[in-house]
Every structure is written in C-alpha cells, then in structure tokens.
Design a protein around this motif. Structure first.
Motif, PDB file in Angstrom:
ATOM      1  N   MET A  64       0.887   0.107  -2.406  1.00  0.00           N
ATOM      2  CA  MET A  64       0.060  -1.016  -2.846  1.00  0.00           C
ATOM      3  C   MET A  64       0.801  -1.883  -3.851  1.00  0.00           C
ATOM      4  SD  MET A  64      -3.744  -1.035  -4.548  1.00  0.00           S
ATOM      5  CE  MET A  64      -3.242  -0.453  -6.171  1.00  0.00           C
ATOM      6  N   PHE A  67       3.769  -3.844  -2.239  1.00  0.00           N
ATOM      7  CA  PHE A  67       3.311  -5.080  -1.603  1.00  0.00           C
ATOM      8  C   PHE A  67       2.932  -6.122  -2.654  1.00  0.00           C
ATOM      9  CE2 PHE A  67       2.029  -2.194   2.059  1.00  0.00           C
ATOM     10  CZ  PHE A  67       3.069  -2.614   2.873  1.00  0.00           C
ATOM     11  N   LEU A  68       2.335  -5.680  -3.756  1.00  0.00           N
ATOM     12  CA  LEU A  68       1.949  -6.607  -4.814  1.00  0.00           C
ATOM     13  C   LEU A  68       3.179  -7.269  -5.439  1.00  0.00           C
ATOM     14  CD1 LEU A  68      -0.216  -7.839  -6.594  1.00  0.00           C
ATOM     15  CD2 LEU A  68      -0.161  -5.780  -8.022  1.00  0.00           C
ATOM     16  N   MET A 123      -1.251  -5.666   3.491  1.00  0.00           N
ATOM     17  CA  MET A 123      -1.907  -5.056   2.329  1.00  0.00           C
ATOM     18  C   MET A 123      -3.289  -4.532   2.695  1.00  0.00           C
ATOM     19  SD  MET A 123      -0.750  -7.826  -0.590  1.00  0.00           S
ATOM     20  CE  MET A 123      -1.503  -6.980  -1.985  1.00  0.00           C
ATOM     21  N   ASP A 126      -2.794  -1.314   4.483  1.00  0.00           N
ATOM     22  CA  ASP A 126      -2.481  -0.268   3.504  1.00  0.00           C
ATOM     23  C   ASP A 126      -3.749   0.277   2.866  1.00  0.00           C
ATOM     24  OD1 ASP A 126      -0.774   1.166   1.441  1.00  0.00           O
ATOM     25  OD2 ASP A 126      -1.849  -0.246   0.142  1.00  0.00           O
ATOM     26  N   ARG A 127      -4.671  -0.616   2.484  1.00  0.00           N
ATOM     27  CA  ARG A 127      -5.946  -0.167   1.884  1.00  0.00           C
ATOM     28  C   ARG A 127      -6.790   0.593   2.895  1.00  0.00           C
ATOM     29  NH1 ARG A 127      -5.761   1.350  -2.231  1.00  0.00           N
ATOM     30  NH2 ARG A 127      -3.595   1.502  -1.584  1.00  0.00           N
ATOM     31  N   CYS A 146       6.625   0.612   4.940  1.00  0.00           N
ATOM     32  CA  CYS A 146       6.386  -0.527   4.043  1.00  0.00           C
ATOM     33  C   CYS A 146       7.456  -1.593   4.207  1.00  0.00           C
ATOM     34  CB  CYS A 146       6.340  -0.055   2.593  1.00  0.00           C
ATOM     35  SG  CYS A 146       4.941   1.014   2.209  1.00  0.00           S
ATOM     36  N   HIS A 249      -8.366  -7.981  -3.503  1.00  0.00           N
ATOM     37  CA  HIS A 249      -7.636  -8.455  -2.325  1.00  0.00           C
ATOM     38  C   HIS A 249      -8.468  -9.455  -1.537  1.00  0.00           C
ATOM     39  CE1 HIS A 249      -5.537  -7.551   1.708  1.00  0.00           C
ATOM     40  NE2 HIS A 249      -4.788  -8.349   1.000  1.00  0.00           N
ATOM     41  N   TYR A 295      -5.277  -9.316  -9.783  1.00  0.00           N
ATOM     42  CA  TYR A 295      -4.826  -7.948  -9.506  1.00  0.00           C
ATOM     43  C   TYR A 295      -4.640  -7.102 -10.760  1.00  0.00           C
ATOM     44  CZ  TYR A 295      -4.060  -8.828  -4.548  1.00  0.00           C
ATOM     45  OH  TYR A 295      -4.247  -9.100  -3.221  1.00  0.00           O
TER      46      TYR A 295
END
Length: 310
Positions: A64, A67-68, A123, A126-127, A146, A249, A295
């Motif tokens: 996470m 990606f952020l 993303m 991923d969640r 990733c 998100h 975020y």
C-alpha cells in the motif's frame, strides 16, 4: 513531428510556437493568482516529498505504501510539468511556448494522468486482496507483483499518451496560434483545427472511457467486494480502520473522475472553456496537493512514522 502550418489571409506559414493566453482575461488578478498557485505548488512538493520520505521507513514496507510513494512521484511530476511554465506566464508578457515544447508538455500530461488512473486501479486491487484474502495477501502482493503493476500502469499510460499526442498534432492546426488555456492540452488544441474533428472527438471519448471509466469500474467492483467483507467483520474498531483506509482512496478517485470526465467528454465545447480551465487547474495543482493530506492525516501509521522522522 513536423511543425504545423498556420493559415493567415490565404497564406501558409510555418507554425513554430503557440501563445498560452492562460488567465489574461483578468489581468488585475494576475499577481494574486501567481502567489496562490505558487503557495499551492510549494505545498504539493513538500507534502509529496514527505510522503516519499516517510514511506521508505521500514515500518511502512508494505505494498500500500509502495503504491502511495509512486502516486506521490506522479503528483510531483504532474504539477511540475504544468505549474512552473504557468507561473512564468503570469508575470511575463511573452506567453509563448515552442511547438516542440507544446508537444512535450501534452505528452507528459497525458502520460502522467493515464498512468495515475491505472495506478489507482492497482491500489484498489491491493486493498481488495488485503481485505478479502488476508491470509494470501503476502503471497499475492509480493514485490514482483507490485513492480509489475506499476510497470503495467506506466506502459499503458505511455501507449495512451503516444496515440493521443500523435493524433492531435496530425490535425491541421490552421487557426490562430493563441491557446485559450494555461498549458497544452487536448481540448484547446483541437479547437485550433480548421478541419473536421468529429472523428477525433469520438476517438477521444472512447479513450476517456478506456482510461477513466474502465479503471473506475474496476475500482468500484473492488470496493463493492471490500464493503461486503467489511460488513462481516465483528469488531467495530477493525471495521472503522478498514473503512478509513478505503475512504481515503475513494475520495481521490472521485476527485479525479469528476474533473477528468468533465474536461474530456466534450472536448470542443467553447462555452465551457473557462470552467474547463478551473477544472484543469484543480486536476493538475489542487488534487496533487490534497493527496498527501488525504492519505496521511487519515492514516495513523503514517502520522506516527512522520512524527518519528521529524
């Protein structure tokens, strides 16, 4: 790409530059706009650089936050492609941009925007894996997966950008060289064309659906499954934590979707040109500033690491 030809009183001359009119319709506000945008741009750089710095901390070595970090780099790049030139134009009488500079700016803007959309979809996936398959999360979202998702997002953005940029600059741009915008973008450029652009407009709508609505539908599907799984969690604290992460998100996705679709679904609508400039300003400067706030301020782990690092 060869410079386009400009038609002037029946003669054809080589079009080697454009003029970005920007916010020239309100000259009395030029300095106020300059200082406001300069402040916002500074906040964008500081906020996103802090995110990049914080997310390399060992406590945040998860997909996470990887990606952020990539999202923050894209936000910095998007703002940097547009804002410095806009700031110069606000204080200068010479608002010209070279033909090659316009091509480069359009390519970078489209590439970064498309890449960011595909990254937002990654993303969301991923969640989805983290909430719906927590026991298999480490196996599915490993380092290789990733990196592949990020590279796939970049490659998809590059394809979209090459096609759109090439198509725009193969149009006959024989109108006035003045662009009623503050950077080179698709809608104001096709308004300079002296040929029928209906085919290109249909293609642009299709590209908008492909780049914005397809990832948006995948994101909605992911969050539908996520919400269904969250409602089955017995612990109220766990539900709240998961909802908080997902809502951040979704907030970013909604902002991008609203501004992007309003700009590109009616590319040649002159009546809404001023409104499109405002939306483009939000898309390229305001949203990149909001991302770190959305975020980090809603994320306990990021705040703890940020305090530790500071």
């Amino acid at each position: 790409m060869e410079p386009a030809e400009e038609q002037d009183a029946g003669n054809h001359t080589l079009l080697t530059e454009f003029v970005l009119s920007g916010w020239s319709s309100r000259p009395e506000l030029q300095h106020l706009v300059f200082f406001t945008i300069c402040l916002v741009y500074s906040m964008t750089l500081i906020g996103n650089l802090l995110i990049c710095m914080v997310t390399v901390h060992p406590a945040l070595h998860t997909p996470m936050y990887f990606f952020l970090r990539v999202l923050s780099l894209l936000d910095i790049s998007t703002a940097t492609v547009v804002v410095p030139k806009m700031l110069v134009n606000l204080l200068s009488e010479d608002r010209s941009i070279s033909y090659l500079g316009c091509v480069t700016q359009l390519y970078c803007v489209v590439f970064l925007a498309a890449t960011e959309w595909y990254l937002l979809a990654a993303m969301a996936y991923d969640r989805y894996v983290a909430v719906c398959s927590p026991l298999r999360y480490s196996a599915i979202m490993n380092t290789r997966a990733c990196l592949c998702l990020v590279l796939l997002s970049c490659c998809s953005g590059k394809v979209v950008s090459v096609v759109q940029t090439a198509w725009v600059f193969t149009l006959s741009l024989c109108g006035p060289r003045r662009i009623n915008y503050f950077f080179c973008d698709i809608p104001p450029l096709i308004m300079l064309s002296c040929t029928d652009t209906s085919l290109y407009e249909r293609q642009l709508v299709s590209a908008t659906v492909l780049v914005i609505f397809t990832p948006f539908c995948l994101i909605l599907l992911s969050y539908t499954c996520i919400i269904s799984s969250i409602l089955k969690i017995s612990s109220a604290e766990s539900r709240h934590k998961t909802f908080s992460t997902c809502s951040s998100h979704l907030t970013v996705v909604t902002l991008y979707c609203a501004s992007g679709t309003l700009i590109y679904l009616q590319p040649k609508s002159s009546s809404s040109q001023d409104a499109k400039k405002i939306l483009a300003l939000i898309y390229t400067t305001v949203i990149p500033t909001l991302n770190p706030l959305i975020y980090s301020l809603r994320n306990k782990e990021v705040k703890e690491v940020l305090i530790r690092v500071m």
